[in-house]
Design a protein around this motif. Structure first.
Motif, PDB file in Angstrom:
ATOM      1  N   ARG A 147      44.545  26.905  39.781  1.00 57.49           N
ATOM      2  CA  ARG A 147      44.927  26.226  38.535  1.00 57.49           C
ATOM      3  C   ARG A 147      46.402  25.818  38.571  1.00 57.49           C
ATOM      4  NH1 ARG A 147      41.961  30.666  36.369  1.00 57.49           N
ATOM      5  NH2 ARG A 147      39.917  30.044  35.588  1.00 57.49           N
ATOM      6  N   ARG A 148      47.266  26.768  38.913  1.00 60.42           N
ATOM      7  CA  ARG A 148      48.702  26.465  38.932  1.00 60.42           C
ATOM      8  C   ARG A 148      49.018  25.378  39.948  1.00 60.42           C
ATOM      9  NH1 ARG A 148      49.124  32.143  38.922  1.00 60.42           N
ATOM     10  NH2 ARG A 148      49.942  32.126  41.064  1.00 60.42           N
ATOM     11  N   CYS A 149      48.378  25.453  41.092  1.00 60.18           N
ATOM     12  CA  CYS A 149      48.624  24.462  42.137  1.00 60.18           C
ATOM     13  C   CYS A 149      48.227  23.064  41.676  1.00 60.18           C
ATOM     14  CB  CYS A 149      47.845  24.854  43.396  1.00 60.18           C
ATOM     15  SG  CYS A 149      47.656  23.526  44.587  1.00 60.18           S
ATOM     16  N   LEU A 150      47.028  22.927  41.122  1.00 61.71           N
ATOM     17  CA  LEU A 150      46.550  21.604  40.711  1.00 61.71           C
ATOM     18  C   LEU A 150      47.397  21.027  39.585  1.00 61.71           C
ATOM     19  CD1 LEU A 150      42.696  22.244  40.791  1.00 61.71           C
ATOM     20  CD2 LEU A 150      44.076  21.049  42.489  1.00 61.71           C
ATOM     21  N   ARG A 151      47.773  21.875  38.610  1.00 62.69           N
ATOM     22  CA  ARG A 151      48.620  21.381  37.518  1.00 62.69           C
ATOM     23  C   ARG A 151      49.979  20.929  38.047  1.00 62.69           C
ATOM     24  NH1 ARG A 151      46.549  25.869  34.239  1.00 62.69           N
ATOM     25  NH2 ARG A 151      48.408  27.035  34.804  1.00 62.69           N
ATOM     26  N   ALA A 152      50.562  21.744  38.935  1.00 64.53           N
ATOM     27  CA  ALA A 152      51.875  21.391  39.480  1.00 64.53           C
ATOM     28  C   ALA A 152      51.789  20.120  40.313  1.00 64.53           C
ATOM     29  CB  ALA A 152      52.417  22.549  40.319  1.00 64.53           C
ATOM     30  N   LEU A 153      50.745  19.995  41.124  1.00 66.93           N
ATOM     31  CA  LEU A 153      50.598  18.809  41.974  1.00 66.93           C
ATOM     32  C   LEU A 153      50.442  17.551  41.129  1.00 66.93           C
ATOM     33  CD1 LEU A 153      50.303  17.683  44.830  1.00 66.93           C
ATOM     34  CD2 LEU A 153      47.842  18.120  44.665  1.00 66.93           C
ATOM     35  N   ASP A 154      49.618  17.608  40.096  1.00 68.11           N
ATOM     36  CA  ASP A 154      49.419  16.441  39.235  1.00 68.11           C
ATOM     37  C   ASP A 154      50.719  16.045  38.545  1.00 68.11           C
ATOM     38  OD1 ASP A 154      47.994  14.402  38.118  1.00 68.11           O
ATOM     39  OD2 ASP A 154      47.032  15.604  36.576  1.00 68.11           O
ATOM     40  N   THR A 155      51.483  17.049  38.095  1.00 69.88           N
ATOM     41  CA  THR A 155      52.750  16.757  37.422  1.00 69.88           C
ATOM     42  C   THR A 155      53.746  16.100  38.369  1.00 69.88           C
ATOM     43  OG1 THR A 155      52.447  18.608  35.897  1.00 69.88           O
ATOM     44  CG2 THR A 155      54.689  17.793  36.175  1.00 69.88           C
ATOM     45  N   VAL A 156      53.862  16.619  39.584  1.00 68.86           N
ATOM     46  CA  VAL A 156      54.826  16.078  40.543  1.00 68.86           C
ATOM     47  C   VAL A 156      54.429  14.667  40.971  1.00 68.86           C
ATOM     48  CG1 VAL A 156      55.881  16.399  42.808  1.00 68.86           C
ATOM     49  CG2 VAL A 156      55.488  18.362  41.341  1.00 68.86           C
ATOM     50  N   ILE A 157      53.124  14.434  41.187  1.00 67.92           N
ATOM     51  CA  ILE A 157      52.675  13.079  41.547  1.00 67.92           C
ATOM     52  C   ILE A 157      53.021  12.097  40.431  1.00 67.92           C
ATOM     53  CG2 ILE A 157      50.625  11.651  41.890  1.00 67.92           C
ATOM     54  CD1 ILE A 157      49.385  13.965  43.424  1.00 67.92           C
ATOM     55  N   ALA A 158      52.790  12.507  39.186  1.00 68.52           N
ATOM     56  CA  ALA A 158      53.126  11.625  38.061  1.00 68.52           C
ATOM     57  C   ALA A 158      54.620  11.331  38.034  1.00 68.52           C
ATOM     58  CB  ALA A 158      52.681  12.273  36.749  1.00 68.52           C
ATOM     59  N   ASN A 159      55.442  12.338  38.335  1.00 66.38           N
ATOM     60  CA  ASN A 159      56.893  12.133  38.309  1.00 66.38           C
ATOM     61  C   ASN A 159      57.347  11.151  39.381  1.00 66.38           C
ATOM     62  OD1 ASN A 159      57.195  13.894  36.177  1.00 66.38           O
ATOM     63  ND2 ASN A 159      57.684  15.661  37.463  1.00 66.38           N
ATOM     64  N   VAL A 160      56.878  11.341  40.614  1.00 68.93           N
ATOM     65  CA  VAL A 160      57.373  10.494  41.702  1.00 68.93           C
ATOM     66  C   VAL A 160      56.780   9.092  41.644  1.00 68.93           C
ATOM     67  CG1 VAL A 160      57.757  12.475  43.201  1.00 68.93           C
ATOM     68  CG2 VAL A 160      55.602  11.232  43.356  1.00 68.93           C
ATOM     69  N   GLU A 161      55.633   8.921  40.983  1.00 64.84           N
ATOM     70  CA  GLU A 161      55.011   7.602  40.891  1.00 64.84           C
ATOM     71  C   GLU A 161      55.386   6.881  39.603  1.00 64.84           C
ATOM     72  OE1 GLU A 161      53.526   6.096  43.151  1.00 64.84           O
ATOM     73  OE2 GLU A 161      52.725   7.585  44.564  1.00 64.84           O
ATOM     74  N   GLY A 162      56.105   7.560  38.696  1.00 60.77           N
ATOM     75  CA  GLY A 162      56.471   6.936  37.437  1.00 60.77           C
ATOM     76  C   GLY A 162      55.283   6.731  36.518  1.00 60.77           C
ATOM     77  N   LEU A 163      54.290   7.626  36.604  1.00 57.47           N
ATOM     78  CA  LEU A 163      53.086   7.513  35.791  1.00 57.47           C
ATOM     79  C   LEU A 163      53.150   8.460  34.602  1.00 57.47           C
ATOM     80  CD1 LEU A 163      50.519   7.498  38.736  1.00 57.47           C
ATOM     81  CD2 LEU A 163      51.399   5.506  37.490  1.00 57.47           C
ATOM     82  N   SER A 164      52.216   8.291  33.681  1.00 61.87           N
ATOM     83  CA  SER A 164      52.183   9.186  32.525  1.00 61.87           C
ATOM     84  C   SER A 164      51.827  10.588  32.996  1.00 61.87           C
ATOM     85  CB  SER A 164      51.157   8.699  31.508  1.00 61.87           C
ATOM     86  OG  SER A 164      49.865   8.635  32.097  1.00 61.87           O
ATOM     87  N   PRO A 165      52.502  11.607  32.461  1.00 64.43           N
ATOM     88  CA  PRO A 165      52.234  12.990  32.897  1.00 64.43           C
ATOM     89  C   PRO A 165      50.866  13.448  32.440  1.00 64.43           C
ATOM     90  CG  PRO A 165      53.714  12.981  31.013  1.00 64.43           C
ATOM     91  CD  PRO A 165      53.527  11.537  31.411  1.00 64.43           C
ATOM     92  N   PRO A 166      50.314  14.480  33.079  1.00 70.27           N
ATOM     93  CA  PRO A 166      49.033  15.029  32.631  1.00 70.27           C
ATOM     94  C   PRO A 166      49.168  15.707  31.284  1.00 70.27           C
ATOM     95  CG  PRO A 166      50.005  16.439  34.309  1.00 70.27           C
ATOM     96  CD  PRO A 166      50.860  15.203  34.237  1.00 70.27           C
ATOM     97  N   VAL A 167      48.045  15.945  30.651  1.00 71.20           N
ATOM     98  CA  VAL A 167      48.061  16.651  29.370  1.00 71.20           C
ATOM     99  C   VAL A 167      48.675  18.026  29.590  1.00 71.20           C
ATOM    100  CG1 VAL A 167      46.655  17.590  27.522  1.00 71.20           C
ATOM    101  CG2 VAL A 167      46.053  15.395  28.557  1.00 71.20           C
ATOM    102  N   ASP A 168      49.679  18.357  28.788  1.00 66.88           N
ATOM    103  CA  ASP A 168      50.394  19.624  28.942  1.00 66.88           C
ATOM    104  C   ASP A 168      49.626  20.733  28.236  1.00 66.88           C
ATOM    105  OD1 ASP A 168      52.204  21.619  29.344  1.00 66.88           O
ATOM    106  OD2 ASP A 168      53.741  20.827  27.992  1.00 66.88           O
TER     107      ASP A 168
END
Length: 365
Positions: A147-168
């Motif tokens: 769980r922690r890995c997937l949430r962190a990965l999705d957040t970092v991908i959104a940051n580096v791609e300039g996309l909307s962050p995942p639901v917090d």
């Protein structure tokens, strides 16, 4: 017999690409120019996270049968997570991000998470002779890391791609952690009491403790309590039940009751180590900062308004001095000194944001 001509070295090469082979060690890259690669990757992340949310470890806890199905599910989840990590690694090793930001943080996170999952799945494969709760605990660790890995990965991908962050969903996790701490504080207070038990009070004290454990395990927060802690609570329930049903009232029986109480007191004190969880440190620091700002300018000798004390009760269990001030009331000056001390200590122990760290667990998972 006429055979087809042999292809000469000068024969024009075919335009057909060689077959793409992917393994967990050497993952094949996602299409270099595909604009759908990142959305597809994030969609896979979201689906697997939802699958994890639907898994309840407590459904597989049983004292009379091994958790074979849970172990199979945990291994399946670990395999799917590693596949997503491989896809992310392959893509960002070959493709720059659309924003130009470095994707090294993604590669670091994937590498560390893969190693952690491999260690935990290896434990599952070799602990078939362990107790049920130990095997369930390892599976729970696999799911938590996933769980922690997937949430962190999705957040970092959104940051580096300039996309909307995942639901917090950290707010929900923080609220859950606060409720668990409140249950632990209640249990500790019931067990410890205001004085030491004696031969006359030890039975009512243990009976009250057993009821408190039952209430805790019956609450909606129970599945979020660590497997080992749930198991230990149930073991104490059994010890208390057996001791109270015993017909003995001699010194040996009283000594046994007192030993149970001492062990239970130590256990409930250890439960308060829940304060070390990062989300609770952040929650308490922010709550304390809010109250410090609210009482700024108030007369030091004036009593603290009840509204501010109510806000701080979400931090009960963090500090004995603060708990005493919340229970008995306090002047503004006394509370301010306590809160400033706690705020300084919490600020010093909270990890820096994930964007400032790389290559270690700190800030990543």
């Amino acid at each position: 017999m006429n055979l087809p001509p042999t292809r000469s070295p000068s024969y024009p090469p075919t335009n057909r690409p060689p077959p793409r082979i992917s393994t967990s060690v050497h993952p094949a890259a996602l299409p270099r120019s595909s604009v759908r690669a990142v959305p597809r990757l994030r969609a896979n992340l979201a689906r697997l996270l939802q699958r994890l949310r639907n898994l309840n470890v407590t459904d597989f806890e049983s004292a009379d049968k091994p958790p074979l199905r849970l172990e199979a599910l945990a291994l399946s989840v670990a395999t799917d997570v590693r596949a997503i990590l491989d896809d992310a690694t392959a893509h960002y090793a070959m493709n720059p991000t659309t924003t130009g930001l470095s994707a090294q943080h993604i590669l670091d996170l994937a590498s560390i998470a893969r190693m952690e999952l491999s260690g935990l799945t290896a434990i599952i494969n070799r602990e078939s002779e362990s107790s049920v709760w130990q095997r369930v605990a390892v599976c729970d660790s696999v799911l938590q890391v996933a769980r922690r890995c997937l949430r962190a990965l999705d957040t970092v991908i959104a940051n580096v791609e300039g996309l909307s962050p995942p639901v917090d969903d950290t707010a929900d996790e923080t609220a859950l952690a606060v409720q668990i701490r409140q249950a632990y504080v209640e249990m500790n207070r019931v067990v410890v009491g205001d004085d030491l038990p004696d031969s006359e009070t030890i039975r009512p004290r243990l009976r009250a403790a057993g009821n408190c454990i039952a209430r805790t395990l019956g609450r909606s927060i129970a599945p979020a309590i660590r497997v080992h802690d749930r198991y230990t609570m149930r073991a104490f329930q059994q010890r208390i039940r057996d001791a109270l049903l015993s017909a003995g009232h001699d010194d040996a029986a009283i000594d046994e009751l007192l030993r149970i109480w001492q062990d239970l007191s130590n256990f409930t004190a250890l439960l308060l180590d829940v304060n070390k969880r990062e989300e609770l440190r952040v929650h308490d620091r922010d709550t304390i900062a809010t109250v410090l700002e609210a009482i700024d300018g108030l007369t030091p000798a004036a009593p603290v308004p009840e509204a501010h004390l109510a806000t701080l009760r979400a931090c009960e269990g963090r500090d004995p001095e603060l708990d005493a001030l919340l229970a008995g009331g306090s002047s503004v000056g006394t509370l301010r000194q306590c809160l400033e001390r706690l705020h300084h200590a919490l600020t010093a122990t909270i990890a820096p944001p994930a964007s400032t760290t790389s290559g270690t667990w700190s800030g990543l998972l």
